[in-house]
Design an enzyme around this catalytic site. Structure first.
Site, PDB file in Angstrom:
ATOM      1  N   ASP A 270       0.842  -1.203   0.000  1.00 22.51           N
ATOM      2  CA  ASP A 270       0.000   0.000   0.000  1.00 22.51           C
ATOM      3  C   ASP A 270       0.876   1.251   0.000  1.00 22.51           C
ATOM      4  O   ASP A 270       1.402   1.647   1.041  1.00 22.51           O
ATOM      5  CB  ASP A 270      -0.892  -0.021   1.262  1.00 22.51           C
ATOM      6  CG  ASP A 270      -1.788   1.210   1.348  1.00 22.51           C
ATOM      7  OD1 ASP A 270      -1.929   1.927   0.341  1.00 22.51           O
ATOM      8  OD2 ASP A 270      -2.366   1.427   2.444  1.00 22.51           O
ATOM      9  N   LYS A 277       1.481   8.083   0.132  1.00 25.25           N
ATOM     10  CA  LYS A 277       1.959   8.213   1.519  1.00 25.25           C
ATOM     11  C   LYS A 277       3.336   8.868   1.541  1.00 25.25           C
ATOM     12  O   LYS A 277       4.076   8.771   0.557  1.00 25.25           O
ATOM     13  CB  LYS A 277       2.125   6.809   2.131  1.00 25.25           C
ATOM     14  CG  LYS A 277       0.843   6.079   2.450  1.00 25.25           C
ATOM     15  CD  LYS A 277       1.144   4.705   3.042  1.00 25.25           C
ATOM     16  CE  LYS A 277      -0.119   3.904   3.276  1.00 25.25           C
ATOM     17  NZ  LYS A 277      -1.000   4.445   4.323  1.00 25.25           N
ATOM     18  N   ASP A 288       0.489  -4.901   4.859  1.00 28.37           N
ATOM     19  CA  ASP A 288      -0.924  -4.554   4.753  1.00 28.37           C
ATOM     20  C   ASP A 288      -1.791  -5.751   4.337  1.00 28.37           C
ATOM     21  O   ASP A 288      -2.997  -5.628   4.180  1.00 28.37           O
ATOM     22  CB  ASP A 288      -1.079  -3.380   3.771  1.00 28.37           C
ATOM     23  CG  ASP A 288      -2.190  -2.436   4.151  1.00 28.37           C
ATOM     24  OD1 ASP A 288      -2.666  -2.502   5.297  1.00 28.37           O
ATOM     25  OD2 ASP A 288      -2.604  -1.632   3.284  1.00 28.37           O
ATOM     26  N   ARG A 351     -10.928  -0.497   2.966  1.00 24.34           N
ATOM     27  CA  ARG A 351     -12.380  -0.583   3.105  1.00 24.34           C
ATOM     28  C   ARG A 351     -13.048  -0.874   1.757  1.00 24.34           C
ATOM     29  O   ARG A 351     -14.129  -1.457   1.711  1.00 24.34           O
ATOM     30  CB  ARG A 351     -12.912   0.719   3.740  1.00 24.34           C
ATOM     31  CG  ARG A 351     -12.605   1.962   2.968  1.00 24.34           C
ATOM     32  CD  ARG A 351     -12.727   3.243   3.806  1.00 24.34           C
ATOM     33  NE  ARG A 351     -11.603   3.418   4.719  1.00 24.34           N
ATOM     34  CZ  ARG A 351     -11.509   4.396   5.609  1.00 24.34           C
ATOM     35  NH1 ARG A 351     -12.467   5.301   5.724  1.00 24.34           N
ATOM     36  NH2 ARG A 351     -10.457   4.487   6.383  1.00 24.34           N
TER      37      ARG A 351
HETATM   38  N1  BES Z   1      -2.962   0.384   5.503  1.00 23.41           N
HETATM   39  C1  BES Z   1      -3.326   1.672   5.924  1.00 23.41           C
HETATM   40  C2  BES Z   1      -3.550   1.746   7.443  1.00 23.41           C
HETATM   41  C3  BES Z   1      -2.329   1.691   8.318  1.00 23.41           C
HETATM   42  C4  BES Z   1      -1.656   2.843   8.647  1.00 23.41           C
HETATM   43  C5  BES Z   1      -1.920   0.501   8.863  1.00 23.41           C
HETATM   44  C6  BES Z   1      -0.563   2.785   9.486  1.00 23.41           C
HETATM   45  C7  BES Z   1      -0.840   0.450   9.704  1.00 23.41           C
HETATM   46  C8  BES Z   1      -0.153   1.594  10.016  1.00 23.41           C
HETATM   47  C9  BES Z   1      -4.618   2.101   5.258  1.00 23.41           C
HETATM   48  O1  BES Z   1      -4.791   1.658   3.975  1.00 23.41           O
HETATM   49  C10 BES Z   1      -4.604   3.589   5.208  1.00 23.41           C
HETATM   50  O2  BES Z   1      -3.754   4.108   4.547  1.00 23.41           O
HETATM   51  N2  BES Z   1      -5.541   4.221   5.900  1.00 23.41           N
HETATM   52  C11 BES Z   1      -5.604   5.644   5.945  1.00 23.41           C
HETATM   53  C12 BES Z   1      -7.048   6.052   5.891  1.00 23.41           C
HETATM   54  C13 BES Z   1      -7.278   7.531   5.812  1.00 23.41           C
HETATM   55  C14 BES Z   1      -6.769   8.057   4.474  1.00 23.41           C
HETATM   56  C15 BES Z   1      -8.734   7.822   5.974  1.00 23.41           C
HETATM   57  C16 BES Z   1      -4.982   6.117   7.254  1.00 23.41           C
HETATM   58  O3  BES Z   1      -5.222   5.512   8.287  1.00 23.41           O
HETATM   59  O4  BES Z   1      -4.218   7.080   7.213  1.00 23.41           O
HETATM   60 ZN    ZN Z   2      -3.856  -0.115   3.485  1.00 27.41          ZN
HETATM   61 MG    MG Z   3      -3.983   2.960   2.526  1.00 23.30          MG
END
Ligand code: BES
Ligand code: ZN
Ligand code: MG
Length: 500
Positions: A270, A277, A288, A351
């Site tokens: 991811d 990111k 992930d 999601r």
């Molecule tokens: N895989 C990430 C969540 C994550 C973040 C897991 C840090 C472990 C450590 C997920 O896909 C993600 O990027 N979520 C975003 C959602 C946001 C954009 C609403 C997040 O949590 O920043």
């Molecule tokens: Zn993710």
């Molecule tokens: Mg993500």
């Protein structure tokens, strides 16, 4: 490492190392006790000096003690007698493994009967012993050209007891099975993105299921499209790697019995997609897919333990990259149940792939749906890497989850999910938005999004393992210092047992 169960009086054994246990006293200034009368006398000075304190996981090696037919003696602490439970045993046995490994011996004999004299505890403790040893022995060295773990591979640990009846042997072998399934999932999580693509994850599921009675079906991109999985397809569009939808089925009871369904996020890398990111720490996003890996491990464990339940494991798997066909912020896709969503942040992708999987799960009208996903950074902020936060609106399922987690020793924490969270996920142009209109509660709003895809009246729990899927310190000594933890497999197996 190899380990086995020996049904014998340990005093009659010859082995380079004997492992015994010590307990600290509940009164402050009272000395520790070794769970082996003779050695209490022999090591009286070490006990008096508090060199042996009985503290949990303390491992004191007495080299060349030449006690009976043992050259060396390792004394491992269990903490206070009144606090000894399966989790304590798991941690103590991880110390046994570390102590034996560091000592350089090739063979060690563990005095199981020193752990408990209670008939009631002996089976759960036998299972915990096998789990502690098995989990601690995991390491990921296969990608290094020099294998630093040669010593460890040669190590043999014998668990010795006078009283191994059938139930004891089964409990021990259940512990071996569980830890090997957890280690299998850890390895999948630890493999880097280039060696763990959706295709490879699916192949691993197929390979691992051979001989277990689990049927594995893998859908490719064309099939995913045909099945109207617009979420999974949309996320995969930024990558040249094809997505996969993995279906694992195990029937442990009459076909007429509705299944339990486990769903796991299988995002093999991811980068965030177009909403990319920051680079710092991005390499961690190979993990992930741990929800998916752990669901695969759960189904394998349930099948190997021959639980009398029907289960289905579903793992939507893809990369989330920023290629030229990637989903753009604002793009609208349609999930399998016809609901449309705006992708206002391409990094909220978990999601979207889970949405399709939850729709598919619901079509089976299962007894329960449980999902595990490294879904939100907000969960890491809320609970760190100690507890897994979970969401459910079903009181009976909550009770079952709590009971399962107490049995497994894994820590879970119930998080709130109410209608307000759902309102925050309404779209402007489509039915839903994939990010919240409000501030905060990022894990709950993500859960509320998922809830839109779960069939009415189906008990459902969502576990956000973003903080617990990988180990970051040395909190649990049977987990690697850094790497995939295999979290929730043991809890999910305990949960499944409640439906058997
Ligand atoms: N895989 C990430 C969540 C994550 C973040 C897991 C840090 C472990 C450590 C997920 O896909 C993600 O990027 N979520 C975003 C959602 C946001 C954009 C609403 C997040 O949590 O920043
Ligand atoms: Zn993710
Ligand atoms: Mg993500």
């Amino acid at each position: 490492m190899l380990f086995d169960l020996i049904h014998k009086d340990i005093e009659t054994l010859t082995c380079p190392m004997l492992v015994v246990f010590s307990k600290s006293s509940s009164q402050k200034d009272k000395p520790a006790k070794i769970t082996h009368a003779d050695l209490n006398k022999k090591l009286a000075l070490a006990i008096e000096d508090k060199m042996v304190s009985g503290k949990l996981s303390e491992a004191i090696l007495f080299r060349e003690l030449n006690y009976k037919n043992f050259r060396h003696v390792l004394v491992v602490g269990l903490g206070k007698e009144s606090e000894i439970d399966s989790e304590v045993i798991r941690q103590a046995l991880a110390s046994v493994f570390e102590g034996a490994k560091n000592s350089g011996v090739k063979e060690a004999a563990v005095h199981f009967d020193g752990l408990t004299t209670s008939k009631k505890d002996s089976c759960p403790f036998a299972q915990a012993v096998a789990e502690g040893l098995g989990l601690a022995a995991y390491s990921m060295d296969e990608l290094k050209s020099t294998n630093s773990n040669k010593k460890e591979e040669e190590l043999k640990i014998h668990v010795v007891t006078k009283a191994a009846d059938k139930a004891f042997k089964t409990a021990f072998s259940d512990g071996v099975t569980l830890s090997s399934c957890v280690n299998f999932s850890r390895r999948l999580g630890d493999l880097p993105g280039n060696l763990m693509t959706p295709t490879i994850l699916a192949e691993s599921a197929v390979e691992s299921a051979k001989g277990t009675g689990v049927k594995v079906t893998v859908w490719d991109k064309a099939r995913i499209k045909k099945e109207k999985m617009g979420g999974l397809l949309g996320v995969s569009s930024g990558s040249s790697q094809e997505p996969r939808f993995i279906i694992m089925e195990y029937n442990g009871t009459a076909k007429t019995k509705k299944p339990l369904i486990f769903v796991g996020k299988g995002l093999t890398f991811d980068c965030g997609g177009i909403s990319i990111k920051p680079y710092a720490g991005m390499e961690e996003m190979k993990f992930d897919m741990c929800g998916g890996a752990n669901v695969i491990g759960t189904i394998l464990a349930i099948a190997k333990l021959k639980l009398k339940v029907n289960v289905i494991g579903l793992v939507p798997s893809t990369e989330n990259l920023a290629g030229s066909s990637a989903t753009k912020p604002g793009d609208i896709h349609t999930a399998r149940n016809g609901k449309t969503f705006e992708v206002n942040n391409t990094d909220a992708e978990g999601r979207l792939i889970l949405a399709d999987a939850l729709c598919y799960a619901s079509e089976h009208t299962p007894q329960v749906i449980v999902d595990a996903a490294t879904l939100t950074g907000a969960m890491v902020v809320a609970l760190g890497n100690i507890h897994t936060g979970y969401f459910t609106r079903n009181a009976q399922l909550k009770t079952k989850v709590e009971k399962a987690a107490i049995s497994s020793g894994e820590l879970v924490w119930n998080m709130p999910l109410v209608d307000h969270h759902g309102k925050d996920m309404k779209g402007t142009w489509a039915d839903l938005s994939n990010i919240s209109a409000g501030k905060g509660a990022g894990s709950a709003t993500a859960a509320a999004f998922l809830e839109q895809f779960v069939g009415e009246n189906i008990p459902w729990a969502h576990f956000d393992i973003a903080g617990t899927a990988w180990a970051t310190g040395n909190r649990l000594n049977y987990c690697p210092k850094k790497g995939a933890s295999g979290v929730l497999i043991r809890t999910f197996v305990e949960l499944a047992k409640q439906y058997a």
